[in-house]
Design an enzyme around this catalytic site. Structure first.
Site, PDB file in Angstrom:
ATOM      1  N   GLU A   1       3.999   0.657  -9.478  1.00  0.00           N
ATOM      2  CA  GLU A   1       4.952   1.366  -8.605  1.00  0.00           C
ATOM      3  C   GLU A   1       6.309   1.280  -9.205  1.00  0.00           C
ATOM      4  O   GLU A   1       6.725  -0.130  -9.625  1.00  0.00           O
ATOM      5  CB  GLU A   1       4.936   0.970  -7.255  1.00  0.00           C
ATOM      6  CG  GLU A   1       5.805   1.533  -6.385  1.00  0.00           C
ATOM      7  CD  GLU A   1       5.712   1.104  -5.181  1.00  0.00           C
ATOM      8  OE1 GLU A   1       6.244   1.684  -3.912  1.00  0.00           O
ATOM      9  OE2 GLU A   1       5.213  -0.056  -4.728  1.00  0.00           O
TER      10      GLU A   1
ATOM     11  N   HIS B   1       7.719  -6.442  -5.763  1.00  0.00           N
ATOM     12  CA  HIS B   1       6.772  -6.948  -5.026  1.00  0.00           C
ATOM     13  C   HIS B   1       5.482  -6.992  -5.668  1.00  0.00           C
ATOM     14  O   HIS B   1       5.383  -6.033  -6.872  1.00  0.00           O
ATOM     15  CB  HIS B   1       6.690  -6.324  -3.783  1.00  0.00           C
ATOM     16  CG  HIS B   1       6.297  -5.000  -3.626  1.00  0.00           C
ATOM     17  ND1 HIS B   1       7.234  -4.005  -3.442  1.00  0.00           N
ATOM     18  CD2 HIS B   1       5.134  -4.327  -3.612  1.00  0.00           C
ATOM     19  CE1 HIS B   1       6.649  -2.632  -3.404  1.00  0.00           C
ATOM     20  NE2 HIS B   1       5.108  -3.050  -3.434  1.00  0.00           N
TER      21      HIS B   1
ATOM     22  N   HIS C   1      -1.319  -3.295  -6.406  1.00  0.00           N
ATOM     23  CA  HIS C   1      -0.491  -2.845  -7.499  1.00  0.00           C
ATOM     24  C   HIS C   1       0.856  -3.873  -7.691  1.00  0.00           C
ATOM     25  O   HIS C   1       0.927  -4.741  -7.020  1.00  0.00           O
ATOM     26  CB  HIS C   1       0.278  -1.494  -7.241  1.00  0.00           C
ATOM     27  CG  HIS C   1       0.919  -1.438  -5.946  1.00  0.00           C
ATOM     28  ND1 HIS C   1       0.378  -1.058  -4.762  1.00  0.00           N
ATOM     29  CD2 HIS C   1       2.396  -1.419  -5.851  1.00  0.00           C
ATOM     30  CE1 HIS C   1       1.711  -1.000  -3.696  1.00  0.00           C
ATOM     31  NE2 HIS C   1       2.551  -1.392  -4.336  1.00  0.00           N
TER      32      HIS C   1
END
Length: 134
Positions: free
Chosen positions: A130, A7, A79
């Site tokens: 991440e 994502h 992010h």
């Protein structure tokens, strides 16, 4: 090591407004808001054919995205998240290469119920990264 893009996260000042914008203007399918107290955010996901967009709204004054929102009051990309097959092997490899893992260095359970880690943006072209266990 890197798997698919899981994502792209967008920090938003008002989750309901962000959801309505994508749902009503773009025809997107958006999940219900989900509070993540351990991460200090409320999230919702826009489901796309090839990935997701994650909306992040601060959950309380101590939210880790509070400083980002102070610098970017209208929100913005926060992010990117990549999947990895083995989060511990990825962490150990990255640390051996000099990358900084944020927090304690131990994975936490993320919004998808899987272990996640964050990597310092100064080590990745100014982008907070991440990693999520696939």
């Amino acid at each position: 090591m890197l798997g698919r893009l899981n994502h792209v996260a967008i920090a938003v000042p008002d989750l309901a407004v962000a959801i309505a914008n994508y749902r009503d203007n773009l025809g997107a399918s958006v999940s219900a808001p989900q509070k993540e107290p351990e991460h200090g955010v409320t999230v919702a996901f826009v489901e796309l054919a090839n990935t997701k967009i994650e909306f992040l709204e601060p959950l309380g004054d101590e939210s880790p995205i509070a400083a980002f929102m102070e610098r970017n009051p209208q929100g913005g990309i926060h992010h990117i998240c990549y999947e990895v097959d083995d989060i511990f092997a990825a962490r150990d490899h990255l640390k051996a290469q000099g990358a900084r893992v944020l927090g304690s260095g131990e994975p936490k359970i993320g919004a998808h119920g899987k272990p996640v880690l964050f990597l310092h943006p100064k080590d990745f072209l100014g982008t907070l990264v991440e990693l999520e266990q696939a």
